[in-house]
Design an enzyme around this catalytic site. Structure first.
Site, PDB file in Angstrom:
ATOM      1  N   CYS A 266       0.860  -1.196   0.000  1.00 60.76           N
ATOM      2  CA  CYS A 266       0.000   0.000   0.000  1.00 60.76           C
ATOM      3  C   CYS A 266       0.891   1.239   0.000  1.00 60.76           C
ATOM      4  O   CYS A 266       0.764   2.134   0.841  1.00 60.76           O
ATOM      5  CB  CYS A 266      -0.945   0.002   1.195  1.00 60.76           C
ATOM      6  SG  CYS A 266      -1.868  -1.547   1.416  1.00 60.76           S
ATOM      7  N   ALA A 267       1.802   1.294  -0.979  1.00 60.07           N
ATOM      8  CA  ALA A 267       2.952   2.198  -0.916  1.00 60.07           C
ATOM      9  C   ALA A 267       2.675   3.632  -1.355  1.00 60.07           C
ATOM     10  O   ALA A 267       3.360   4.560  -0.903  1.00 60.07           O
ATOM     11  CB  ALA A 267       4.085   1.637  -1.780  1.00 60.07           C
ATOM     12  N   CYS A 381      -2.318   5.698   9.882  1.00 57.05           N
ATOM     13  CA  CYS A 381      -2.419   7.116  10.259  1.00 57.05           C
ATOM     14  C   CYS A 381      -3.782   7.349  10.905  1.00 57.05           C
ATOM     15  O   CYS A 381      -4.546   8.221  10.493  1.00 57.05           O
ATOM     16  CB  CYS A 381      -2.210   8.024   9.057  1.00 57.05           C
ATOM     17  SG  CYS A 381      -3.299   7.701   7.655  1.00 57.05           S
TER      18      CYS A 381
END
Length: 453
Positions: A266-267, A381
């Protein structure tokens, strides 16, 4: 307001020959963005990017439109309360764009350096453009003029209510996880404009001096003043990239070494991939979104860094095991509310719960890609423990072949506040005090380091 989330058709298209009052097109775009984000629950940046080309705005007006929309979402609770308190019968029904137009105007009157008369006059002109809202132009005029007269009282009342700009479900979630006092500090920090941080390839002190910034304990460079990024020294030569200081911590836990094979799942958009590649490791950047990977590729090209780029779903992708795996999983992104205040108003508890199920699947897939003795760093996040601490506990229960390797303060610049009782990273927006509120804090992040036995 009664019709706050009611579906409605778009405002009637403007006649091509109409001459706009200066500043009105920017307000028109800001109100359209506010309206669409709230109705469709889509990201502000995505909405603005889609609507901006057809608006025909120049750079200055586009910047103003964005500032109005971002400020409206940052202080949406205060704005709504202030408007509602001055509408004796609530927001009129079937009033078209009445609410987003008043919201945009109130953001200017209460929080932006815009003359009151300009904010009010342009809002009234805007109301007259749609026959549904035109009927209530006099009402809108009265409300906005009263807001301007009573601004000091509105702001004093808002300052006394720490949670006034935070939806109830987030107040409950953060209070349960961190206690009410810490939850209030998180909510208050989200009212401040976020800092701008850079990750540099080398010589943070040197680049801080060149760019007028400060070096944070973790090695990131924080700019004192906001400037056009592409015009700053070092941009063209790829000496640095924009990355929140908290977002840079997971790769510090990963500690990539030259020659290692490391997968970044998931870069996109690629800040963590850049960190891995800059350390000399062989990076594989995977994401399911082709457009987002094209952005990642462009970023790496500017930085002069290389990575293998793979378009695939990380939950089902197969490959030979890696020395280390980084999983920055899709999440509710509540840790980014200070930078993206629309997140608070577009996400719901069911989004968090749905994403938590996806995170568990991705963690299982990441485990299979980690070789014995290898490192797996999981991060989000998010401020929600369902997407962080609880995910790690459940993962370790499912995978006894992994153990947690606690983070040491020396690995993150000697900081101790972000390390929780389990040795994981839990950054909170009000941590990392600075010279001013804008130069303080960082994103809310969770990260854990797991070792495969």
């Amino acid at each position: 307001m009664a019709d706050r989330f009611a579906p409605r058709r778009p405002p009637r298209a403007a006649a091509p020959e109409r001459e706009d009052a200066p500043g009105l097109p920017a307000r028109r775009l800001a109100a359209a963005v506010i309206d669409e984000v709230l109705r469709a629950r889509v990201a502000l940046d995505e909405t603005l990017e889609r609507l901006l080309p057809e608006s025909g705005l120049d750079a200055a007006d586009a910047s103003l439109a964005r500032a109005i929309a971002v400020t409206a979402f940052r202080r949406l609770g205060t704005i709504r309360h202030a408007i509602d308190a001055r509408l004796d019968r609530g927001s009129p029904r079937q009033s078209g764009p009445f609410e987003p137009i008043l919201t945009a105007a109130a953001a200017q009157i209460l929080f932006l350096d815009v003359p009151d008369h300009a904010a009010v006059d342009l809002a009234i002109r805007h109301l007259h453009e749609d026959q549904r809202s035109a009927r209530y132009a006099a009402l809108g005029n009265a409300v906005l003029r009263r807001l301007a007269r009573e601004r000091d009282a509105v702001l004093a009342e808002a300052q006394a209510d720490a949670f006034g700009d935070t939806p109830d479900w987030l107040i409950e979630s953060w209070s349960a996880a961190y206690g009410e006092e810490t939850a209030a500090a998180i909510a208050m920090s989200h009212r401040e404009e976020p800092p701008l941080d850079l990750s540099v390839k080398a010589d943070p002190a040197g680049w801080a001096d060149k760019l007028g910034g400060i070096v944070l304990p973790t090695g990131s460079v924080r700019l004192r003043e906001r400037q056009a990024i592409a015009g700053l020294p070092g941009f063209e030569e790829g000496a640095w990239w924009v990355q929140d200081a908290a977002a840079a911590l997971p790769v510090r836990l990963l500690a990539p070494q030259p020659g290692e094979r490391i997968a970044d799942l998931c870069a996109a958009p690629g800040g963590k991939t850049a960190q891995i590649a800059a350390a000399g490791a062989s990076a594989t950047a995977l994401d399911r979104s082709g457009p987002r990977l094209r952005r990642l590729k462009a970023n790496l090209a500017r930085l002069g860094l290389a990575a293998e780029i793979v378009t695939a779903d990380a939950a089902s992708w197969k490959a030979d095991p890696f020395d280390a795996v980084l999983l920055d999983a899709p999440c509710s992104a509540t840790g980014t509310i200070r930078r993206h205040p629309d997140v608070a108003w577009t996400k719901l508890p069911e989004d968090r719960d749905r994403l938590a199920a996806l995170q568990a699947r991705l963690l299982d897939a990441a485990a299979a890609l980690t070789k014995p003795g290898g490192r797996l760093v999981y991060c989000t996040c998010s401020l929600e423990q369902q997407e962080g601490e609880e995910q790690t506990s459940a993962f370790l229960a499912r995978h006894p072949q992994f153990r947690r390797e606690p983070v040491r303060p020396a690995e993150i610049g000697g900081l101790t506040d972000p390390i929780d009782g389990n040795g994981d990273i839990r950054t909170l927006p009000q941590q990392l005090p600075g010279e001013t509120p804008r130069l303080s804090g960082w994103a809310g992040f969770y990260a854990t380091r797991l070792i495969r036995l």
